[in-house]
Scaffold this motif. Structure first.
Motif, PDB file in Angstrom:
ATOM      1  N   ILE B 132       0.693  -1.116  -0.191  1.00 15.70           N
ATOM      2  CA  ILE B 132      -0.106  -0.069  -0.146  1.00 15.70           C
ATOM      3  C   ILE B 132       0.531   0.810  -0.194  1.00 15.70           C
ATOM      4  O   ILE B 132       2.396   1.570   0.393  1.00 15.70           O
ATOM      5  CB  ILE B 132      -1.116  -0.034   1.690  1.00 15.70           C
ATOM      6  CG1 ILE B 132      -1.906  -0.402   1.058  1.00 15.70           C
ATOM      7  CG2 ILE B 132      -1.699   1.278   1.479  1.00 15.70           C
ATOM      8  CD1 ILE B 132      -3.080  -1.194   2.267  1.00 15.70           C
ATOM      9  N   ALA B 133       0.706   1.926  -0.752  1.00 14.75           N
ATOM     10  CA  ALA B 133       1.603   3.778  -0.805  1.00 14.75           C
ATOM     11  C   ALA B 133       1.352   4.043   0.444  1.00 14.75           C
ATOM     12  O   ALA B 133       0.436   4.181   1.046  1.00 14.75           O
ATOM     13  CB  ALA B 133       0.845   4.171  -1.647  1.00 14.75           C
ATOM     14  N   ASN B 134       2.870   4.028   1.052  1.00 12.71           N
ATOM     15  CA  ASN B 134       3.064   5.050   1.790  1.00 12.71           C
ATOM     16  C   ASN B 134       3.103   7.042   2.121  1.00 12.71           C
ATOM     17  O   ASN B 134       3.168   7.298   2.368  1.00 12.71           O
ATOM     18  CB  ASN B 134       4.397   4.528   2.535  1.00 12.71           C
ATOM     19  CG  ASN B 134       5.588   5.005   2.028  1.00 12.71           C
ATOM     20  OD1 ASN B 134       5.407   6.238   0.939  1.00 12.71           O
ATOM     21  ND2 ASN B 134       6.748   4.058   2.338  1.00 12.71           N
ATOM     22  N   ASP B 197      -6.758  -1.473  -4.302  1.00 10.85           N
ATOM     23  CA  ASP B 197      -6.048  -1.095  -2.382  1.00 10.85           C
ATOM     24  C   ASP B 197      -4.238  -0.471  -3.273  1.00 10.85           C
ATOM     25  O   ASP B 197      -4.025   0.236  -2.699  1.00 10.85           O
ATOM     26  CB  ASP B 197      -6.371  -1.410  -1.381  1.00 10.85           C
ATOM     27  CG  ASP B 197      -7.511  -1.228  -0.558  1.00 10.85           C
ATOM     28  OD1 ASP B 197      -7.396  -0.176  -0.993  1.00 10.85           O
ATOM     29  OD2 ASP B 197      -7.495  -2.049   0.671  1.00 10.85           O
ATOM     30  N   MET B 199      -2.787  -0.039  -5.858  1.00  6.61           N
ATOM     31  CA  MET B 199      -2.250   0.817  -7.373  1.00  6.61           C
ATOM     32  C   MET B 199      -1.220   1.782  -7.644  1.00  6.61           C
ATOM     33  O   MET B 199      -0.778   1.998  -7.783  1.00  6.61           O
ATOM     34  CB  MET B 199      -3.715   1.012  -8.209  1.00  6.61           C
ATOM     35  CG  MET B 199      -4.600   0.142  -8.187  1.00  6.61           C
ATOM     36  SD  MET B 199      -6.109   1.601  -9.234  1.00  6.61           S
ATOM     37  CE  MET B 199      -6.568   3.003  -8.122  1.00  6.61           C
ATOM     38  N   ALA B 200      -1.682   2.607  -6.246  1.00 10.22           N
ATOM     39  CA  ALA B 200      -0.908   3.804  -5.788  1.00 10.22           C
ATOM     40  C   ALA B 200       1.111   3.564  -5.266  1.00 10.22           C
ATOM     41  O   ALA B 200       2.249   3.564  -5.540  1.00 10.22           O
ATOM     42  CB  ALA B 200      -1.533   4.460  -5.056  1.00 10.22           C
TER      43      ALA B 200
END
Lengths: 335, 335
Positions: B132-134, B197, B199-200
């Motif tokens: 998940i992108a941070n 959830d 993608m980024a």
């Protein structure tokens, strides 16, 4: 998601506290007619105020599905839980769960479900092949809450509005896009688990043509300002074609959820970003109100916060869970 | 996506025309050092101008992977293709494909690949568990092309810029986010197939920390104005943290691709929508240029179109494939 049969027996397991039973509480609060009883294991510290029932009692009362209403610890379905789940299948219950570790990944549960012909509903996983969005304008009205951040009360806003609208004789349907919402209503799209190309199409599928005076209250997800999940929010806006947008906010948040480096946007910044995005699919879209989650404020501070938001923006503002959703509903009715 | 071993033998099958061999053409144009030969079946009407090779000749020349460089008809891998694919595995090739129907869904190919220890690369399907992108700021520079519509030349823009930058001695890496791009480079993220959830986070993973003077040229996808895919575009912007944005446009398009009810936005409207979105993750982001796909215009009209875009916006505009990417590269170098 295939429809989950109601009514439910709510499984609270050995929930260490009330917070761990958030899903059960959502069902009890928003679909009390579905929540006939609760099942608790020794050590359970949560209580929904529902009758404690054995599996046999719950079956006799008409319960069709045992819903896991509690988060488990450590991502493992404990042996003590599994014993109950197996017995529930054998006694004729379907099972429904929003846990990360899936019912279908438990060979014992799969075997018993197959042998007994019962269903295992893992609401984290899409069960439908959604189409690619076509952008065609649909009949009926749609309202979507968009947040300055994740987890600011968008689901509760939609559920509060649905209840107030139905009480006022309006046609309204909450449309679930997350696990808790799906378990509450028995139906919906687990949007964060949908493959990228089909996100907007899944939202179109979820909110089909309807009566001209019917409102879909679409459960919001993420935030346009939250880099981890903004793509999901975008798909909700472009798939949902909202006529009305509600700005949702939590005033005590000091940074974006999980992202210490990111401050929260103002309500005005959210309004100014979401409107041009939403106009791509619906040029007539309007921001009709503000929903502020004031649970971190005492009543005087909450009322002051709402008054200040109204003064600044000229929009009706409320905490729909604490003070009622009537202002937000009146704004929809006036559209 | 695990790395696809190079160099390649390009499988053109029985391609009815050059257009059907778009993937092969992309590899030949952009990674000619990877494209040692082509393999054609009777009836093939495409020709990459590469040596026709038998499987044995290609192995002797050093080819490691047979890449399916052609779209198949009817969504079925024909028996005539399968015979070649099986033989290729037996002779020591890995296989790589961007077809909708997967190599891994063909039991015969799976069995032979297992028996021979060869790899089947289906680049439509993510093989990595993305985080998940941070949202944490990364070192190095990033450029992303965003389009007024889908399929307006964003990938070619990035590839043209990569080539021009390398020729100018700049550090630059094309980062593939779609099937063709992945097959061209042997690496990347099939973003449209990633679960919402993540993608980024997949884009963050694709463009990690790098030298301060290194540019990632991230392949764009979709369009903020295309309701079917705008969520993917949003995740690219928020995961990519671009320092520079290129506006991409195709001037002969009369409506959004596949959506007759949707007109195209102006370059100005795209600029005004993308900038506040991109500033969420990088307040210093700038629109640095315009890339117009002029293949539908004669040269005079193309030059007039570019001049008009420059006059209107004050930004450098080019068709990088037709007239070179130098203007766009100079704008990055000046940042």
């Amino acid at each position: 998601m295939s429809l989950i049969e109601t009514p439910y027996l709510l499984f609270l397991g050995d929930a260490p506290d009330a917070l761990a039973a958030k899903v059960a509480r959502g069902i009890r609060d928003w679909r009390p007619e579905h929540a006939l009883g609760q099942f608790r294991l020794p050590g359970c510290n949560a209580d929904m105020g529902l009758p404690d029932m054995s599996l046999a009692e719950a079956r006799a009362a008409g319960c069709k599905t045992l819903v896991i209403g509690v988060a488990n610890r450590g991502g493992v379905i404990a042996q003590s839980w599994k014993k109950v789940l197996v017995q529930a299948l054998e006694e004729g219950f379907d099972l429904a769960s929003g846990l990360h570790n899936l019912l279908r990944d438990e060979p014992e549960l799969v075997a018993v479900a197959e042998a007994t012909g019962r269903a295992l509903h893992d609401v984290r996983i899409p069960e439908v092949e959604y189409p690619i969005a076509n952008g065609v304008k649909r009949t009926g009205k749609r309202c979507l809450a968009v947040g300055t951040d994740c987890s600011v009360g968008k689901m509760y806003t939609a559920l509060c509005m649905e209840r107030a609208m139905r009480e006022a004789g309006m046609k309204a349907t909450f449309r679930a896009t997350g696990q808790t919402g799906i378990l509450i209503t028995g139906d919906g799209v687990p949007l964060d688990a949908v493959v990228a190309d089909f996100m907007a199409g899944a939202v179109e599928w979820l909110t089909p043509d309807n009566d001209p005076d019917h409102w879909d209250l679409i459960e919001g997800q993420g935030s346009l300002f939250h880099p981890s999940y903004s793509g999901v929010t975008m798909a909700l806006i472009h798939g949902g074609q909202p006529d009305a947008l509600i700005l949702s906010h939590e005033p005590t948040r000091t940074h974006m959820r999980g992202l210490p480096g990111y401050g929260l946007p103002s309500l005005e910044a959210l309004r100014d970003l979401v409107l041009p995005i939403a106009r791509v699919v619906n040029p007539a879209v309007k921001v009709t109100g503000i929903s502020i989650n004031t649970q971190g404020l005492d009543e005087a501070a909450a009322r002051a916060c709402l008054a200040e938001a109204e003064d600044r923006t000229g929009l009706p503002a409320t905490d729909p869970y604490r003070f009622g959703a009537e202002k937000l509903v009146a704004a929809l009715a006036a559209l």
